[in-house]
Motif scaffolding. Structure first.
Motif, PDB file in Angstrom:
ATOM      1  N   ASP A  61      -5.297  -1.767  10.542  1.00  0.00           N
ATOM      2  CA  ASP A  61      -5.589  -2.810   9.559  1.00  0.00           C
ATOM      3  C   ASP A  61      -5.078  -2.360   8.394  1.00  0.00           C
ATOM      4  O   ASP A  61      -5.580  -1.134   7.658  1.00  0.00           O
ATOM      5  N   SER A  95      -9.930  -8.851  12.221  1.00  0.00           N
ATOM      6  CA  SER A  95      -9.307  -8.924  11.089  1.00  0.00           C
ATOM      7  C   SER A  95      -7.630  -9.335  11.249  1.00  0.00           C
ATOM      8  O   SER A  95      -7.338 -10.102  10.275  1.00  0.00           O
ATOM      9  N   LYS A 122       0.807  -1.219   0.041  1.00  0.00           N
ATOM     10  CA  LYS A 122      -0.147  -0.018   0.106  1.00  0.00           C
ATOM     11  C   LYS A 122       0.885   1.263   0.104  1.00  0.00           C
ATOM     12  O   LYS A 122       1.956   1.190   0.667  1.00  0.00           O
ATOM     13  N   ASP A 177      -5.876  -3.569   5.436  1.00  0.00           N
ATOM     14  CA  ASP A 177      -6.830  -3.664   4.611  1.00  0.00           C
ATOM     15  C   ASP A 177      -7.749  -2.743   4.481  1.00  0.00           C
ATOM     16  O   ASP A 177      -8.757  -2.698   3.686  1.00  0.00           O
ATOM     17  N   ALA A 178      -7.863  -1.971   5.536  1.00  0.00           N
ATOM     18  CA  ALA A 178      -9.066  -0.946   5.551  1.00  0.00           C
ATOM     19  C   ALA A 178      -8.596   0.145   4.337  1.00  0.00           C
ATOM     20  O   ALA A 178      -7.587   0.550   4.115  1.00  0.00           O
ATOM     21  N   LYS A 179      -9.747   0.711   4.224  1.00  0.00           N
ATOM     22  CA  LYS A 179      -9.723   1.778   3.210  1.00  0.00           C
ATOM     23  C   LYS A 179      -9.005   2.902   3.583  1.00  0.00           C
ATOM     24  O   LYS A 179      -8.083   3.897   3.046  1.00  0.00           O
ATOM     25  N   ASP A 180      -9.183   3.628   4.772  1.00  0.00           N
ATOM     26  CA  ASP A 180      -8.900   4.632   5.557  1.00  0.00           C
ATOM     27  C   ASP A 180      -7.880   4.216   6.529  1.00  0.00           C
ATOM     28  O   ASP A 180      -8.269   3.796   7.566  1.00  0.00           O
ATOM     29  N   LEU A 181      -6.453   4.219   6.459  1.00  0.00           N
ATOM     30  CA  LEU A 181      -5.372   3.539   6.998  1.00  0.00           C
ATOM     31  C   LEU A 181      -5.353   4.576   8.659  1.00  0.00           C
ATOM     32  O   LEU A 181      -5.516   5.891   8.319  1.00  0.00           O
TER      33      LEU A 181
END
Length: 333
Positions: free
Chosen positions: A286, A325, A237, A288-292
């Motif tokens: 997380d 998660s 990412k 994989d979260a959209k908003d880190l």
């Protein structure tokens, strides 16, 4: 490491040093010695947030502190137990080893420790998380088995030594796992022909199966994770450094001190109208979260020509989802 782990290690070390002479008293005072260095967190509560962060695992986690405090504490305990078979020197050795093994263990975590204070050097091998049940629980079981036996029992020493051997063997294993995960990350970067200047790896929370990596690619970082159960290639990412958002505060004393704490691994983020300093060494909740959201994030609050900081608040409910998660991610992608 966490308090329970340091208590167990201190008690086991106390038993190894003096258990044959004083029995469970050696475990008791070893456990006390194992907790003393972390009293710096209490001192930090009376200081501003930035100074509290700076002193954590500082002088109290140094060899100098162990050398100075051991004879003092040894003398105090010797006065309390004058009828014991142990001398002032015996108690001093117990406290020295109980105190010094605390920072030696902490040096394996991400935060690290200033073992050689006053030298400006922080040891952080980053091969174990601050709470790791596979390190602590077997160690605790062996300690309990030992403390239930008479002080002269050979089996007592056997159980205690087994605890020290098994925990140390696991620590060596984590170093091997760190090396393997590092190789996996560098291979993934090579396969994608990604050029980088630095790479930093560490285990995820509570385990050494899942590993994280921060990769410095110039004006940004790449964040990646790898589980030993993975079947798919490592994905990265992109996180921009955005240090230009600091503006005139980039060379401020506050930012310089934060940079020293983060060892240069940081990114700046603007949320609404607020500015945040994200310390990347401890990663995100997380990936994989959209908003880190970063584990250690500090809001930067302008105060005239200076900057104040405030640690970003954590959402307990969100943490439950993070743990789920994490559990799912450990078992592979």
């Amino acid at each position: 490491m966490d308090s329970l782990t340091q208590i167990v290690l201190g008690a086991a070390v106390g038993e190894a040093v003096l258990g044959k002479k004083v029995g469970n008293k050696a475990m008791l005072y070893g456990a006390i010695a194992g907790t003393i260095p972390d009293l710096d967190t209490i001192v930090g509560k009376f200081l501003d947030p930035l100074t509290a962060i700076e002193i954590h695992r500082g002088i109290s986690h140094s060899i100098v502190f162990s050398i100075v405090m051991a004879p003092i504490l040894g003398w105090l305990v010797a006065q309390l137990h004058k009828k014991a078979q142990a001398s002032w020197k015996d108690w001093s050795w117990l406290f020295f080893w109980g105190l010094v093994t605390h920072p030696l263990l902490d040096a394996h975590t991400t935060w690290g420790t200033q073992l050689f204070w006053p030298l400006d050097l922080r040891l952080a091998y980053q091969n174990i998380f601050v709470i790791d049940p596979l390190y602590t629980l077997p160690f605790l079981v062996f300690l309990i088995l030992a403390m239930r036996l008479p002080k002269a029992s050979k089996k007592r020493r056997k159980w205690n030594n087994l605890g020290l051997i098994v925990s140390s063997a696991y620590m060596v294993l984590t170093l091997v796992l760190k090396g393997i995960s590092y190789q996996k990350f560098t291979e993934a970067l090579a396969n994608e022909k990604i050029e980088y200047t630095q790479i930093d790896t560490r285990p995820a929370a509570f385990n050494t199966i899942l590993w994280y990596a921060n990769i410095d690619v110039g004006d940004a970082y790449l964040l990646g994770d790898y589980s030993f159960f993975d079947s798919k290639p490592i994905r990265f990412k992109y996180v921009p450094k955005d240090r230009q958002l600091l503006g005139d505060y980039r060379d401020s004393e506050t930012i310089k001190r934060l940079n020293k704490i983060s060892n240069g691994w940081y990114a700046v983020e603007k949320r609404d109208s607020d500015l945040y300093y994200n310390d990347l060494r401890f990663g995100v909740y997380d990936l994989d979260a959209k908003d880190l959201r970063f584990v250690f994030s500090y809001q930067l609050i302008p105060d005239g020509e200076t900057l104040e900081i405030e640690e970003a608040k954590r959402d307990p409910e969100a943490m439950k989802q993070v743990l789920k998660s994490l559990w799912d991610r450990i078992w592979g992608n």
